[in-house]
Design a protein around this motif. Structure first.
Motif: not given
Length: 527
Positions: A42-47, A75-80, A92-104
């Protein structure tokens, strides 16, 4: 036979020690796994990432095993973390946050569980993937075992219904390790995995060795590609060999004004009765909200920027980005390689290569041949970049490796200078005074002499840091004589230079004088 048994026992103790550093793992149960997968669908990556992180850190400080998802999630989170849709091409701040959260989250996995134990090593591989189907029948189910079997972590294209897990995945878009813009996370994983394999004597099985496997089977020209990748600078020749992973990933975010017009123009009708949900949940829709935020770079080694291919821009978007696409003045100095953070990551890759070759020469090549290739590529670099590799503020190589590299670099620069040829492994103060410190470059010009100066300085600092210097008159005389002959060599060069060459020589003179002052400061500290 007894020797073999003792050797095996030693390896088992080493592996046990390595394992104790990390938490034990078990597969994420089916309920939270399905919840995470649904959120991603559903695109709710941060959740989804929050749930994964919560399950990872639960029970810390206890003997309880931690929960991790199947490999394709890593592999998916590394792509993000690097995909332009979540980084360079969105506001989009939410998308950028998802990328940061995936890295952490991936950093947490590497730190708490380890690259081998978690399966990151197997997840970070280049694979051929197909588009997923709607089926979820192959998702993991609840398991009682505390051991994570390898087959339970293998790729399952049906688990994540996202183009960023399939056709837009970093691991399917990139050709190989040397074709992509790498994360600092990637170097952390490579380094930790290499040391883990060093402890149990299985270097050829390490992740880095596997990435180098195809290179090691070929000749010197193929091995030279490693250095071209490490020193890639975004020029046309570099881009021709190390092409974009995603199309147009250098472009910045779309113009907000044109964005709103396009969104209104493309908005689909919402018809719930007939199952038409409009743009809801469409990952490929226009580049989202115009909300602004600072863009934080997550990688910077092979190329200074990232580019995108998953979305097709309208003509109006291309016009609005015209200012972005106009060529600017060419970058010079350290900026040409992406600045200091990028240089730091490049030196880390060099250090990994040195470490691998020192531990297992048969895997790629021995360190002497490796430093020969280093010399071929480092010697012609612009002075400002050359200085960062040979005389960095903090050494990225161990003392023996740095000494060997400097000796190899000295050979072409001191050729014809009258300096004695030194071909031993260990550099002592006596060798430094007799073979390196008192000499100028064999060729004329300020650049080569400035390079010799910073290399002499690097060798002097190396000896000082390792307690190999004694403050005596012969040392000061050798250093002072070298400073003087290099000044005279540049002063009597006699060639008249204009334009860029004149500026280059002026910069070289300043670098040489600054290096001389630093060397004299070291000598003053000794006395």
């Amino acid at each position: 036979m007894s020797e073999w048994i003792n050797d095996q026992a030693c390896k088992e103790r080493t592996m046990a020690t390595c394992t104790q550093r990390y938490r034990s793992v078990q597969p994420l149960p089916s309920l939270p796994l399905d919840q995470c997968t649904t959120c991603i669908d559903e695109g709710m990556h941060t959740v989804a990432i929050l749930m994964l992180s919560t399950n990872l850190t639960a029970g810390m400080g206890t003997p309880r095993a931690t929960y991790i998802p199947p490999l394709q999630f890593f592999a998916f989170l590394a792509t993000l973390t690097v995909h332009p849709h979540f980084t360079t091409r969105t506001r989009d701040v939410e998308k950028q946050t998802a990328a940061d959260d995936a890295l952490r989250y991936l950093q947490q996995v590497a730190k708490l569980v380890g690259p081998r134990n978690s399966g990151l090593v197997r997840a970070f591989r280049f694979v051929e993937v197909t588009k997923p189907t709607a089926s979820r029948n192959r998702r993991a189910v609840m398991r009682n075992t505390t051991d994570l079997a390898e087959e339970e972590l293998e790729y399952d294209a049906d688990s994540i219904r996202s183009r960023f897990a399939t056709e837009e995945s970093l691991w399917s878009k990139a050709d190989d390790f040397w074709s992509v813009v790498w994360l600092e996370l990637m170097l952390d994983v490579l380094g930790a995995d290499l040391e883990s394999h060093a402890e149990d004597g299985t270097i050829p099985a390490s992740m880095f060795a596997q990435y180098l496997a195809s290179v090691g089977e070929r000749g010197r020209n193929t091995k030279r590609r490693l250095m071209r990748a490490i020193l890639a600078d975004g020029t046309q020749s570099s881009l021709a060999e190390f092409h974009e992973v995603w199309r147009d990933e250098t472009k910045g975010p779309r113009n907000p004004k044109n964005q709103n017009v396009n969104c209104q123009h493309k908005r689909q009708k919402l018809d719930l009765d007939n199952g038409d949900f409009g743009d809801y949940g469409d990952e490929s829709s226009a580049e989202d909200s115009p909300a602004t935020s600072n863009h934080r770079s997550r990688s910077s080694t092979a190329k200074p920027s990232r580019r995108d291919s998953g979305t097709t821009s309208a003509d109006s978007d291309d016009k609005s980005n015209a200012a972005h696409d106009k060529p600017n003045e060419p970058l010079t100095g350290v900026a040409a390689l992406g600045g200091t953070p990028s240089l730091h990551l490049r030196t880390r890759i060099l250090a990994l290569l040195v470490r691998l070759c020192a531990l297992s020469p048969a895997t790629l090549l021995d360190t002497e041949d490796l430093f020969d290739i280093f010399t071929e590529f480092l010697r012609p670099l612009p002075l400002a970049i050359f200085q960062q590799f040979v005389c960095p503020p903090q050494s990225y190589l161990d003392p023996d490796a740095l000494s060997s590299m400097l000796q190899m670099l000295f050979r072409p620069l001191l050729a014809g200078s009258g300096a004695p040829v030194y071909d031993e492994n260990v550099v002592t103060q006596e060798v430094f005074e007799e073979c390196f410190a008192p000499f100028a470059a064999g060729g004329g010009g300020g650049v080569d002499n400035a390079k010799v100066s910073v290399m002499v300085e690097s060798l002097l600092r190396l000896l000082w840091r390792n307690g190999g210097l004694v403050g005596r008159r012969s040392l000061r005389e050798a250093v002072e004589r070298g400073i003087q002959v290099r000044r005279e060599k540049v002063a009597w060069d006699g060639r008249r230079r204009i334009g860029f060459k004149a500026l280059e020589e002026e910069e070289a003179g300043m670098v040489m004088e600054a290096s001389a002052q630093r060397m004299m400061s070291v000598l003053d500290l000794l006395t």
